[in-house]
Design a protein around this motif. Sequence first.
Motif, PDB file in Angstrom:
ATOM      1  N   ARG A 113       0.798  -1.235   0.000  1.00 14.34           N
ATOM      2  CA  ARG A 113       0.000   0.000   0.000  1.00 14.34           C
ATOM      3  C   ARG A 113       0.827   1.279   0.000  1.00 14.34           C
ATOM      4  O   ARG A 113       0.514   2.227  -0.730  1.00 14.34           O
ATOM      5  N   ILE A 141       0.449   4.034  -3.087  1.00 11.04           N
ATOM      6  CA  ILE A 141       0.070   5.442  -2.944  1.00 11.04           C
ATOM      7  C   ILE A 141       1.047   6.340  -3.689  1.00 11.04           C
ATOM      8  O   ILE A 141       0.649   7.255  -4.423  1.00 11.04           O
ATOM      9  N   ARG A 142       2.338   6.086  -3.539  1.00 14.59           N
ATOM     10  CA  ARG A 142       3.349   6.908  -4.218  1.00 14.59           C
ATOM     11  C   ARG A 142       3.286   6.718  -5.732  1.00 14.59           C
ATOM     12  O   ARG A 142       3.449   7.678  -6.497  1.00 14.59           O
ATOM     13  N   HIS A 170      -2.447  -0.617  -8.996  1.00 13.79           N
ATOM     14  CA  HIS A 170      -1.937   0.610  -9.623  1.00 13.79           C
ATOM     15  C   HIS A 170      -2.581   0.819 -10.990  1.00 13.79           C
ATOM     16  O   HIS A 170      -2.994   1.930 -11.334  1.00 13.79           O
TER      17      HIS A 170
END
Length: 249
Positions: free
Chosen positions: A70, A74-75, A177
Motif C-alpha cells: 500500500r 500510494i506513491r 496501480h
Amino acid sequence: MSVTVIILVVAAVFIGALSRATFGFGEAVVSMPLLALLPIDLHTSISLIGLAGLTVALLTAISGWRYIDRPALIRLVIGALVGIPIGLLLVIKLPAGIVTVVLGIFLILYGFYSFMKVTFAKQAFNPRLKASFWALPIGIISGIMGSAYNTHGVPVVVYGTLKRWEPNRFRGTLQAHFLISGVFIVAGQALGGLWTKDLLLLFGFSLPMVVIATFLGIFIHNRIPKEKFERYVFLLLVLLGALLLVNTA
C-alpha cells in the motif's frame, strides 16, 4: 469493418489480456503490434487496449487486494497523476518510434541481465531498491508512458523486480496501480480526443474474451511455482522488448 477484422482484433486483445492476468503486465506491448497489422486507427487501438487493461485490472485487483504494497501503491498513483497529462501532450508532440526503440532495447538488456543473474547466482539477492522514494518518480514515468503509449506497466514492473516483490505482491500491487491510474488514463484519452467511432463496437465484441482471458490468467498464475515466476517475468520482458523493436521496424 469486416467480420474477419473484428475477429482478429478480439484475438489480439485476448492474447494481451491473458498476459496481463497471468503475469500482471504486458497487454499493450503484446496487443499493440498485432493491432498495428490490422486496418485499425492508431487512436482506436490505444483506447481499446486502455479499456481492456482497465477491465482486467478491475477483475484481478479484487482477488489480489490483500497482497498490495500500500505505501508503494500510494506513491505510484500520486506520481502517475502527475505524469498522465504530460503523456497526453507527448503523444502529439514526440514521435512514438523514438520512445519505442529506446524502451525495447532497455527491456531486452534489463530482462536478459536479470534472468541470467537469478538463474546462475548461487545466493539469493536482497532488494536492490530499498528507499521508498523511488516509487514516486517511477509513478510519474508510468503515467507519462501510460497515457501516451499504453505502456504504463513497464516502469512499475521494473520497480517491482528491483524491490524483489514475491509473485502475489508483485501482481496484486501492479493491478491495483493499473486500476487506479487506468481510470484516469482512459478518461484522459477520451477527453483528449483519442476515442473513435469504432472503439465502443470493438470493445463490446472484445469484452467477453477479456473476461475469459482474465480468469484463465488467474488460473495459470496460481499454478506457476514461486521460484520460477521471477524468471518468467524477465523472459517476458525480453520478449516484449523484441516485439517493440520488430513493430517499430
